[in-house]
Design an enzyme around this catalytic site. Structure first.
Site, PDB file in Angstrom:
ATOM      1  N   THR A   1     -95.395  -8.777  -3.287  1.00  0.00           N
ATOM      2  CA  THR A   1     -95.314  -7.351  -3.650  1.00  0.00           C
ATOM      3  C   THR A   1     -94.461  -7.155  -4.886  1.00  0.00           C
ATOM      4  OG1 THR A   1     -94.324  -5.264  -2.941  1.00  0.00           O
ATOM      5  CG2 THR A   1     -93.402  -7.223  -1.969  1.00  0.00           C
TER       6      THR A   1
ATOM      7  N   TYR B   1     -87.833  -4.814   2.911  1.00  0.00           N
ATOM      8  CA  TYR B   1     -89.232  -5.238   2.765  1.00  0.00           C
ATOM      9  C   TYR B   1     -89.365  -6.212   1.585  1.00  0.00           C
ATOM     10  CZ  TYR B   1     -94.070  -5.063   1.246  1.00  0.00           C
ATOM     11  OH  TYR B   1     -95.323  -5.418   0.809  1.00  0.00           O
TER      12      TYR B   1
END
Ligand code: UDP
Length: 329
Positions: A118, A142
């Site tokens: 990501t 995250y």
């Protein structure tokens, strides 16, 4: 039948688009998913085994029977603000789950791995657009969980004959142009999904989180990529690895940023609904701008995006949203 590809998280939003693309190319696909957020109807190619990556014994059985030649790994928790509240859950799912998978791959001699990473691994980058060499400096759990796995993969590839590709996704949006798949999670939080759900009347208004960011209009800027283009990036990465390509990391974006206000304006135009918006505080963990330097994947993997058009991205999300309510509600 083509090569055997095991896909974790293949019942989820991005994974299901990749499973469909793999099926179209003649790959032999097996999806492993715990169905915590995915749906069995979304698995359009091959079988689905309901299995959690924390269940290493069951994972071993799946590997013994299917004998995959490569693994594409999507299964993870992905919501930035939730990760800020539940870091342990995020590290367990995303790091421990991946370590289990990698250990079972090693036990079974599987040597090709594609990892969903990501843009959140970059944190607040000094330079936009962001190049792959930029040091990783995540600002939320995250992003940290994904950066941790990237680090493990790097070390592992040096110490073994496992080759991997990590794809750093920017903001994935839109839906299958054929209308079979799309974001189906009730709990979805991503901006374009929220816009079309608000336009559909499922939500009363759209929150705009933060209007005082250091960006041209004060709202966050993101690089939105169509989910089917992202699926093709996985096919390109898989073919690269199966052809003997060595480990590498690629940004997946178009290299152009849109602010939240720009997205909202286009969403209102595409849907034809002047849906209500409310201005709210910043959301914890949001960097002001994330835009990919997007050339490397084109040069090295020959990836050619087909849907680099925000109106089209939102139009497919809107088309899907109108269908989704008939499937799920
Ligand atoms: N955002 C927003 N309202 C929403 C959802 C998202 O204003 O209902 C903003 C969010 O704060 C961020 C941008 O839209 O600035 C993209 O967020 P999203 O959750 O879509 O993706 P992320 O970049 O967090 O992966």
């Amino acid at each position: 039948m083509g090569a055997r590809i095991l896909v974790t998280g293949g019942a989820g939003y991005i994974g299901s688009h990749v499973v469909k693309a793999l099926g179209k190319r003649g790959f032999n696909v097996l999806t492993v998913d715990n169905l915590s957020t995915g749906h069995d109807w979304a698995v359009l190619s091959g079988e689905l085994v309901v299995c959690d990556l924390l269940d290493k014994e069951k994972l071993r059985e799946v590997f013994s029977v299917f004998r995959p030649e490569a693994v594409i790994h999507f299964a993870a928790s992905i919501i930035v603000p939730e990760s800020v509240k539940l870091p342990l859950q995020y590290y367990t799912n995303n790091v421990v789950g991946t370590l289990n998978l990698l250990n079972v791959m090693r036990e079974h001699g599987v040597k090709k791995f594609i990892f969903s990473s990501t843009a959140a691994v970059y944190g607040i980058p000094a330079d936009i657009p962001i190049k792959e060499e930029t040091p990783l400096n995540p600002i939320n759990p995250y992003g940290s969980s994904k950066a941790t796995v990237e680090r493990v993969l790097k070390d592992m590839s040096h110490a073994s004959d496992i080759d991997y590709v990590a794809l750093r996704y920017f903001n994935v949006a839109g839906a299958d142009p054929e209308g079979e798949l799309g974001e189906a999670k009730e709990s979805a939080t991503h901006l374009i999904t929220m816009c079309v759900r608000t336009a559909a009347g499922i939500r009363p208004y759209l929150n705009i989180f933060g209007t005082d960011y250091p960006t041209p209009d004060g709202t966050c800027v993101r690089d939105y990529i169509h989910v089917s283009d992202l699926a093709e990036a996985h096919i390109a990465a898989l073919e690269y690895l199966l052809d003997g390509g060595s480990s590498d990391v690629f940004n997946c974006g178009y290299g152009r940023g849109y602010s939240v206000l720009e997205v909202v304006k286009i969403a209102k135009k595409v849907t034809g609904v002047d849906f209500p918006v409310e201005y709210a505080d910043r959301r914890p963990g949001d960097p002001p701008a994330l835009v990919a330097h997007a050339q490397k994947i084109r040069d090295r993997l020959g990836w050619q995006p087909r849907y680099d058009d925000l109106e089209y991205i939102i139009a497919t999300a809107w088309q899907w949203e109108k269908k989704r309510v008939t499937i799920l509600l």
